[in-house]
Structures are given as structure tokens and as C-alpha cells.
Design a protein around this motif. Structure first.
Motif, PDB file in Angstrom:
ATOM      1  N   ALA A   1      24.435  18.595  26.117  1.00 17.20           N
ATOM      2  CA  ALA A   1      24.350  17.794  27.345  1.00 17.20           C
ATOM      3  C   ALA A   1      25.193  18.411  28.457  1.00 17.20           C
ATOM      4  O   ALA A   1      24.792  18.408  29.628  1.00 17.20           O
ATOM      5  CB  ALA A   1      24.806  16.369  27.058  1.00 17.20           C
ATOM      6  N   SER A   2      26.344  18.961  28.094  1.00 13.33           N
ATOM      7  CA  SER A   2      27.234  19.557  29.102  1.00 13.33           C
ATOM      8  C   SER A   2      26.614  20.774  29.761  1.00 13.33           C
ATOM      9  O   SER A   2      26.760  20.989  30.957  1.00 13.33           O
ATOM     10  CB  SER A   2      28.554  19.985  28.463  1.00 13.33           C
ATOM     11  OG  SER A   2      29.282  18.880  28.029  1.00 13.33           O
ATOM     12  N   MET A   3      25.955  21.593  28.961  1.00 15.54           N
ATOM     13  CA  MET A   3      25.494  22.883  29.477  1.00 15.54           C
ATOM     14  C   MET A   3      24.081  22.848  30.036  1.00 15.54           C
ATOM     15  O   MET A   3      23.693  23.728  30.803  1.00 15.54           O
ATOM     16  CB  MET A   3      25.574  23.948  28.366  1.00 15.54           C
ATOM     17  CG  MET A   3      26.963  24.153  27.802  1.00 15.54           C
ATOM     18  SD  MET A   3      28.263  24.331  29.062  1.00 15.54           S
ATOM     19  CE  MET A   3      27.713  25.802  29.915  1.00 15.54           C
ATOM     20  N   PHE A   4      23.289  21.859  29.644  1.00 20.65           N
ATOM     21  CA  PHE A   4      21.896  21.832  30.089  1.00 20.65           C
ATOM     22  C   PHE A   4      21.535  20.535  30.803  1.00 20.65           C
ATOM     23  O   PHE A   4      20.375  20.117  30.826  1.00 20.65           O
ATOM     24  CB  PHE A   4      20.960  22.095  28.899  1.00 20.65           C
ATOM     25  CG  PHE A   4      21.140  23.468  28.309  1.00 20.65           C
ATOM     26  CD1 PHE A   4      20.785  24.605  29.021  1.00 20.65           C
ATOM     27  CD2 PHE A   4      21.699  23.634  27.057  1.00 20.65           C
ATOM     28  CE1 PHE A   4      20.971  25.886  28.491  1.00 20.65           C
ATOM     29  CE2 PHE A   4      21.892  24.898  26.515  1.00 20.65           C
ATOM     30  CZ  PHE A   4      21.527  26.029  27.236  1.00 20.65           C
TER      31      PHE A   4
ATOM     32  N   THR B   1      29.061  15.052  32.418  1.00 20.39           N
ATOM     33  CA  THR B   1      29.668  15.397  31.131  1.00 20.39           C
ATOM     34  C   THR B   1      30.700  14.362  30.650  1.00 20.39           C
ATOM     35  O   THR B   1      31.449  14.626  29.716  1.00 20.39           O
ATOM     36  CB  THR B   1      30.329  16.789  31.199  1.00 20.39           C
ATOM     37  OG1 THR B   1      31.364  16.771  32.190  1.00 20.39           O
ATOM     38  CG2 THR B   1      29.317  17.855  31.563  1.00 20.39           C
ATOM     39  N   ILE B   2      30.713  13.189  31.296  1.00 22.66           N
ATOM     40  CA  ILE B   2      31.528  12.081  30.775  1.00 22.66           C
ATOM     41  C   ILE B   2      30.939  11.657  29.424  1.00 22.66           C
ATOM     42  O   ILE B   2      29.735  11.477  29.288  1.00 22.66           O
ATOM     43  CB  ILE B   2      31.530  10.895  31.758  1.00 22.66           C
ATOM     44  CG1 ILE B   2      32.246  11.268  33.048  1.00 22.66           C
ATOM     45  CG2 ILE B   2      32.197   9.660  31.126  1.00 22.66           C
ATOM     46  CD1 ILE B   2      32.157  10.222  34.142  1.00 22.66           C
ATOM     47  N   GLY B   3      31.794  11.538  28.445  1.00 22.22           N
ATOM     48  CA  GLY B   3      31.310  11.226  27.092  1.00 22.22           C
ATOM     49  C   GLY B   3      31.152  12.473  26.248  1.00 22.22           C
ATOM     50  O   GLY B   3      30.973  12.388  25.042  1.00 22.22           O
ATOM     51  N   SER B   4      31.205  13.649  26.898  1.00 17.93           N
ATOM     52  CA  SER B   4      31.186  14.888  26.114  1.00 17.93           C
ATOM     53  C   SER B   4      32.496  15.630  26.382  1.00 17.93           C
ATOM     54  O   SER B   4      33.518  15.274  25.809  1.00 17.93           O
ATOM     55  CB  SER B   4      29.951  15.732  26.433  1.00 17.93           C
ATOM     56  OG  SER B   4      29.833  15.983  27.818  1.00 17.93           O
ATOM     57  N   ASN B   5      32.485  16.621  27.285  1.00 16.13           N
ATOM     58  CA  ASN B   5      33.714  17.397  27.478  1.00 16.13           C
ATOM     59  C   ASN B   5      34.565  16.936  28.661  1.00 16.13           C
ATOM     60  O   ASN B   5      35.633  17.473  28.878  1.00 16.13           O
ATOM     61  CB  ASN B   5      33.364  18.880  27.646  1.00 16.13           C
ATOM     62  CG  ASN B   5      32.880  19.487  26.352  1.00 16.13           C
ATOM     63  OD1 ASN B   5      33.529  19.354  25.319  1.00 16.13           O
ATOM     64  ND2 ASN B   5      31.730  20.130  26.391  1.00 16.13           N
ATOM     65  N   ASN B   6      34.076  15.976  29.438  1.00 14.71           N
ATOM     66  CA  ASN B   6      34.855  15.445  30.556  1.00 14.71           C
ATOM     67  C   ASN B   6      35.749  14.311  30.032  1.00 14.71           C
ATOM     68  O   ASN B   6      35.453  13.127  30.173  1.00 14.71           O
ATOM     69  CB  ASN B   6      33.906  14.940  31.645  1.00 14.71           C
ATOM     70  CG  ASN B   6      34.619  14.433  32.883  1.00 14.71           C
ATOM     71  OD1 ASN B   6      35.839  14.273  32.876  1.00 14.71           O
ATOM     72  ND2 ASN B   6      33.865  14.177  33.928  1.00 14.71           N
TER      73      ASN B   6
END
Length: 529
Positions: free
Chosen positions: A141-144, A447-452
Motif C-alpha cells: 500500500a505504501s509503495m503503490f 500510508t497511515i496504518g502502514s509505515n506512517n
């Protein structure tokens, strides 16, 4: 008499057996002074892996092992992030940047014996992009830009044109698309093994999984059918978790392990002086930071965040814990990345200014909170707990009382990702050498919920970062990232702390080891003299 003779014979056999067991044990040492000795390397590290399914983890300790079990479509150079062929031998990009056609390498097999082909690539991407699970597939999700059906999703489709040709069609151009595909999380795993991958990984990489003793060791063995001829050179790799840096160095000195990361900066000179050891230095491409949960009071007020930026004495931190092997950070990405904004002035260490900002925010007497410290040494943070103590001492001077909290590494990441940490120490080693992998990955609202982990959301920043992703002109991209850093400096979701040059150490007989700036090393070319 016959009974006594039998006992003597039995004693002799037992002594002989003991001697042979000793020989077998020595053959695992990896010191390699004979052609027939097993080339077995023991890699000591500070923590265990979270899981071995590349798509569901974001931590370096997992990637360190995964890197040696899997391959990606394209890969980075030995010590840079230039793109090279890997499972894809060649590729073509359409003029509008929307279609990527990959010609795959023939004759490659997964560790379970299945053939690698275009259908395997399609199934891996279908698994990630149709899941809609940003908790499990955080890095995808962060990268795409999210998942299939999301407004910002980059990939429109992935199709097998024939057995060895796969075509990616994008919804919008993405400048770092090839660099993203080379990232470890997008390693190609054997289809049909999804349920097992966390603990029984199946890739095409230079080593095959053998077993995993949690919080102790992960053992890999040579993939005899690896597609790179004559490689890997090692017969076996064992990743051992030894949390304490000093204990790990002692294990290196006694030959219990052969290579280690997480070297205390204060130990580097001793390693250089030891004729049995050698020091390695990883090219710096990282940032260590103190993050604020910007959804949580009082950190939802940027004046509070700015105040705490003024209250951290970075120079003293570097002097105390890095022995000069780091430089103070002022931006959320390191100076080696294109688009770094030199013009930004760092927040000076100024306690009076910090008190003034706290008062303006309505906290003239400070407040109580928690400061989370990671439990394992990281390349950008040799000792998270001691660093947290030093930072908390700074904060106490402006009335902010920070209780230091820590958890087991996997739990720490999971809870911080869910937004449970008011303030937390973390860091990031760039995975593809692009500004997008720092600013969008770590601080965009997508990216909230992943790497943020700061859960920072800013529409103006989002617009700039998406435009930078979609712009092929590298000069224009650099200007956009400089604009983004101005916003991030003003909004202050982090205190950027340091960019470090992490040290590693190994026995003198190791050759062919080249630390990669991404922090994950493929041990394909490593051997013992």
C-alpha cells in the motif's frame, strides 16, 4: 576376561565416536582451511525476524533473512540502487510510462521444485493488490498508492502475455516503479504456498530455508539449483539473535559467530586493532527519528511538536552514542538522496524557545507522556533505551515528563503502527534510494496504518508527493521533494535525529562481503578464505 575385553573395545569405540563428532563440529566453523570443509557462516544480529513472508513485514531483521531466500524481478547493484536484471532478463517501457513489459529468465525453479514463470508473477501481484488489507500488506500500500480500486492505486493490471512475458499496465506513471519492484517486500514467492510463507518461506533465492528456533537462530542451506552459475559460495548460513551488542562482539571474538551487525560505535577502534577481525561500514542511507503521534493530544498541536524539536540536543546524543559515526539530521531523508533540501535550517537546541512554544500551545508547565524506545539495536540507533533516557532528560528541563516504555520488537512495531505510541523512537534505512521511499512511504496520508507511524496527514504535502511520483523529469522531481521538506520542517511530525554510518564486524577470513546501503545483504558472493 572376555567381559573385560568387551568393555575395553566398547571404550575404544566410544572414544573414536567422540573424536569423530568433534571433527564434524569443527567442519561447521566456516574457517575454511581445507577444500572439503563446509562453508558455513554464522551471522550475529540484535533481534529475531518477525516473519519470513516478504510481503507482510517492514522490519530490517526480517528482510535480512528474506533477501537470501527470494529474488525480485529486477535487483540493485552490489553497493548501490542502480537497476540490474534478476528474474527478469530484460524489459521495455512505453513512451507514456504506463506499460512495462518484462521478459523473464527461463529455467528458474522455486525451492519446492515448481517452475518460475509469468503466471507466478501475476499471482504474487494479484495476492497483494486485491487484498485491501493495509495492515497485512502495509508495504504494498505504501509503495503503490493503496490497493486495486483505490483512487491512488498505481497498478491497473498485471497480465501474462505468454509463459515468460509479463505486462504491467499502470493507472498513472510512477517514476520510481522499477526501483520499487527491486525492493525485498516484492520478492516473488511460490504460488500456492501463501499460508506457509511466514514460517516456511519458498522462493527462488540463493539459499533455502531449513528451520527456525524463535529468538535463537534461523538456518538456511545452499540452493544447489540456483540460477546464478557457481553461486552461492557458502553451504550454509545461520542467522543468530544475540540482543546485547557487547555479547555479540564477544561471540565474534571467540568464533561463535563469524559476522555481526549492530557494532557499538565505541568498539570500532578495538575491532580495527584486532588482527583476527575486520570492520565493515555500510554506506549511509538512513535516518533515526523521534516520531509524534499527530492524532493524539498534545502532539496534534504543531507548536508542541516544534517545541520538542528545540529541546533535543542532537550533538550530545551523537557524541554519547555514535562516537562521531553519525551526523545530525534536519530532514526526514539523508543528504545522499536526490532532492535533499540543503537550504532548510535545523531547529537549534534552545530550551527557552521550547518553553515559549509550549506556553503558547497552552502547556506552560509541561505535561506527562510516554516515550517509547525500541528494544533492539538498529543501524540508526545503537541503543534505543539509552538514547531515550538522554532525550527524556532534555525534555524534563522544559517540564515534559516522559516515561520510557518498551516492548518486544514485533509487538513494539505492531502497537506503534496502530497509533498506540504518543512519542516513539524509530528509524528507516532507504529500500530503493529514492526520495519517494522516505517522504511518501513514511509521511504521506496514504500510508497511515502502514509505515506512517506518526499518522501525519497533510493535503498539500500529499499533492506534491503524488506529483513527484508521477513526474519522469528528475530535476522537477527534486524540486518537488525540496518543497515537501519545507512543509515537513514547519509541521514537525518528527524530530529527525541522525544519519549514521553503521559498522559491522567479521572474522578476518571472510571475503566477498559488501554491505548494501539498503541494510539487507545478499550473501551470494561471500565465502571464507
Amino acid at each position: 576376561m572376555m567381559k573385560k575385553g568387551f568393555l575395553l573395545a566398547l571404550t575404544f569405540i566410544m572414544l573414536l565416536s567422540t573424536a569423530l563428532v568433534g571433527c564434524n563440529s569443527n567442519s561447521d566453523s566456516g574457517d575454511g582451511d581445507g577444500d572439503n570443509k563446509e562453508q558455513a557462516l554464522v551471522f550475529g544480529r540484535g533481534g529475531d525476524s518477525v516473519a519470513l513472508d516478504p510481503a507482510i513485514v517492514t522490519d530490517g531483521e526480517s528482510f535480512k533473512v528474506i533477501k537470501n531466500l527470494y529474488d525480485t524481478l529486477v535487483e540493485y547493484g552490489e553497493q548501490d540502487t542502480e537497476i540490474n536484471p534478476s528474474l527478469a532478463e530484460d524489459w521495455k517501457v512505453s513512451d507514456d510510462g504506463l506499460t512495462y513489459t518484462f521478459m523473464l529468465r527461463e529455467g528458474v525453479k522455486f525451492h519446492n521444485g515448481e517452475e518460475f514463470n509469468a503466471e507466478a508473477v501475476v499471482k504474487n501481484f494479484e495476492r497483494w493488490m486485491t487484498s485491501g488489507d493495509s495492515g497485512k500488506f502495509a508495504y504494498y500500500a505504501s509503495m503503490f498508492g493503496g490497493f486495486k480500486g483505490d483512487e491512488g492505486h498505481v497498478i491497473k493490471s498485471v497480465e501474462a502475455k505468454d509463459d515468460m512475458t509479463v505486462v504491467f499496465t499502470l493507472n498513472r506513471p510512477q517514476a520510481p516503479f522499477l526501483k520499487n519492484l527491486a525492493m525485498t517486500p516484492f520478492s516473488i514467492a511460490a504460488p500456492g504456498e501463501w499460508d506457509k510463507l511466514e514460517t516456511e518461506p519458498v522462493g527462488t533465492g540463493p539459499f533455502k530455508f531449513v528451520d527456525w528456533k524463535r529468538n535463537d537462530r534461523i538456518t538456511l542451506e545452499k540452493n544447489e539449483n540456483y540460477w546464478k552459475e557457481g553461486l552461492p559460495k557458502l553451504d550454509k548460513v545461520i542467522f543468530r539473535a544475540i540482543p546485547d551488542n557487547s555479547n555479540r562482539l564477544n561471540a565474534l571474538k571467540t568464533g561463535e559467530i563469524h559476522l555481526m551487525d549492530g557494532v557499538n560505535p565505541s568498539d570500532v577502534e578495538e575491532i580495527k586493532q584486532n588482527e583476527d577481525l575486520q570492520a565493515f561500514f555500510r554506506p549511509s542511507m538512513n535516518v533515526g527519528y523521534l516520531g509524534f503521534n499527530t492524532e493524539m493530544e498534545p502532539f496534534n498541536d504543531k507548536k508542541v511538536r516544534q517545541a520538542l524539536n528545540h529541546a533535543v540536543d542532537k550533538e550530545s546524543l551523537i557524541k554519547a552514542f555514535y562516537e562521531g559515526q553519525a551526523e545530525p539530521a534536519k530532514n526526514p531523508m539523508p543528504p545522499v538522496i536526490a532532492g535533499y533540501n540543503e537550504e532548510i535550517d535545523a531547529y537549534p537546541f534552545d530550551l527557552e524557545k521550547a518553553k515559549q512554544l509550549l506556553a503558547e500551545a497552552g502547556y506552560p508547565d509541561g505535561f506527562k507522556t510516554e516515550l517509547w524506545a525500541m528494544p533492539v539495536p538498529r543501524p540508526y540507533m545503537p541503543d534505543g533505551k539509552k538514547a531515550a533516557e538522554a532525550i527524556a532528560a532534555n525534555f524534563e528541563k522544559i517540564g515534559v515528563e516522559a516515561e520510557i516504555v518498551s516492548y518486544e520488537w514485533g509487538t513494539y512495531l505492531e502497537k506503534a503502527q496502530k497509533g498506540e505510541a504518543p512519542m516513539f523512537l524509530l528509524g528507516w534505512t532507504g529500500d530503493n534510494g529514492d526520495a519517494d521511499n522516505f517522504l511518501y512511504t513514511l509521511l504521506d496520508k496514504d500510508t497511515i496504518g502502514s509505515n506512517n507511524y506518526s499518522r501525519f496527514s497533510n493535503d498539500e504535502l500529499h499533492k506534491i508527493l503524488v506529483e513527484a511520483q508521477s513526474t519522469p523529469d528528475q530535476d522537477k522531481r527534486a524540486e518537488l521533494y525540496k518543497e515537501a521538506q519545507v512543509i515537513l520542517h514547519e509541521e514537525a511530525p518528527w524530530v529527525p535525529l541522525v544519519h549514521s554510518e553503521p559498522a559491522l564486524a567479521g572474522v578476518k577470513t571472510i571475503e566477498g562481503f559488501k554491505p548494501h546501503p539498503t541494510g539487507s545483504d545478499k550473501l551470494t558472493n561471500v565465502s571464507f578464505k
